[in-house]
Design a protein around this motif. Structure first.
Motif, PDB file in Angstrom:
ATOM      1  N   LEU A 176       0.845  -1.184   0.000  1.00  0.00           N
ATOM      2  CA  LEU A 176       0.000   0.000   0.000  1.00  0.00           C
ATOM      3  C   LEU A 176       0.883   1.238   0.000  1.00  0.00           C
ATOM      4  N   GLN A 177       0.561   2.186  -0.844  1.00  0.00           N
ATOM      5  CA  GLN A 177       1.337   3.422  -0.956  1.00  0.00           C
ATOM      6  C   GLN A 177       0.389   4.609  -0.823  1.00  0.00           C
ATOM      7  N   ILE A 178       0.632   5.467   0.142  1.00  0.00           N
ATOM      8  CA  ILE A 178      -0.178   6.679   0.289  1.00  0.00           C
ATOM      9  C   ILE A 178       0.344   7.680  -0.742  1.00  0.00           C
ATOM     10  N   SER A 179      -0.461   7.909  -1.773  1.00  0.00           N
ATOM     11  CA  SER A 179      -0.026   8.812  -2.845  1.00  0.00           C
ATOM     12  C   SER A 179      -0.387  10.257  -2.544  1.00  0.00           C
ATOM     13  N   GLY A 180      -1.341  10.455  -1.624  1.00  0.00           N
ATOM     14  CA  GLY A 180      -1.706  11.818  -1.278  1.00  0.00           C
ATOM     15  C   GLY A 180      -2.736  11.876  -0.181  1.00  0.00           C
ATOM     16  N   LYS A 181      -2.881  13.092   0.378  1.00  0.00           N
ATOM     17  CA  LYS A 181      -3.883  13.370   1.404  1.00  0.00           C
ATOM     18  C   LYS A 181      -4.525  14.700   1.053  1.00  0.00           C
ATOM     19  N   ALA A 182      -5.835  14.791   1.279  1.00  0.00           N
ATOM     20  CA  ALA A 182      -6.558  16.032   0.990  1.00  0.00           C
ATOM     21  C   ALA A 182      -7.538  16.322   2.113  1.00  0.00           C
ATOM     22  N   LEU A 183      -7.671  17.611   2.430  1.00  0.00           N
ATOM     23  CA  LEU A 183      -8.559  18.033   3.513  1.00  0.00           C
ATOM     24  C   LEU A 183      -9.991  18.277   3.065  1.00  0.00           C
ATOM     25  N   ASP A 184     -10.254  18.269   1.751  1.00  0.00           N
ATOM     26  CA  ASP A 184     -11.635  18.406   1.273  1.00  0.00           C
ATOM     27  C   ASP A 184     -11.740  17.861  -0.154  1.00  0.00           C
TER      28      ASP A 184
END
Length: 92
Positions: free
Chosen positions: A36-44
């Motif tokens: 599993l690779q976290i490619s990004g995070k977004a707040l909305d």
């Protein structure tokens, strides 16, 4: 066998939530799982859609049901991107 497949082509995940602590905690947890690779995070949702325009993603994990409301412009754009979505909500 599944782990070997995931190591060859990791599942790229975009996390979306309006609480930074949730994003960080979930990213830390999921990053310990091989493949599993976290490619990004977004707040909305808007930031998530911007991210998706420029980045390949296999799985969207969201805690905001508005991102994929049936019939919405976002739903149409999501369907055309070819990724899966896992949504958590407390709404019924």
């Amino acid at each position: 066998m599944l782990t070997e497949l995931l190591m060859e082509k990791p599942v790229r995940i975009l996390l979306v939530d309006d609480h930074q602590i949730v994003l960080d905690g979930l990213a830390n947890l999921l990053s310990t799982i091989p493949g599993l690779q976290i490619s990004g995070k977004a707040l909305d949702g808007s930031l998530a859609l911007d991210f998706l325009e420029d980045n390949e993603t296999d799985l969207l994990i969201t805690f905001d049901r508005r991102i994929s409301a049936p019939g919405s412009q976002r739903d149409h754009r999501r369907k055309n991107r070819g990724f899966r979505e896992l949504s958590f909500t407390n709404f019924t």
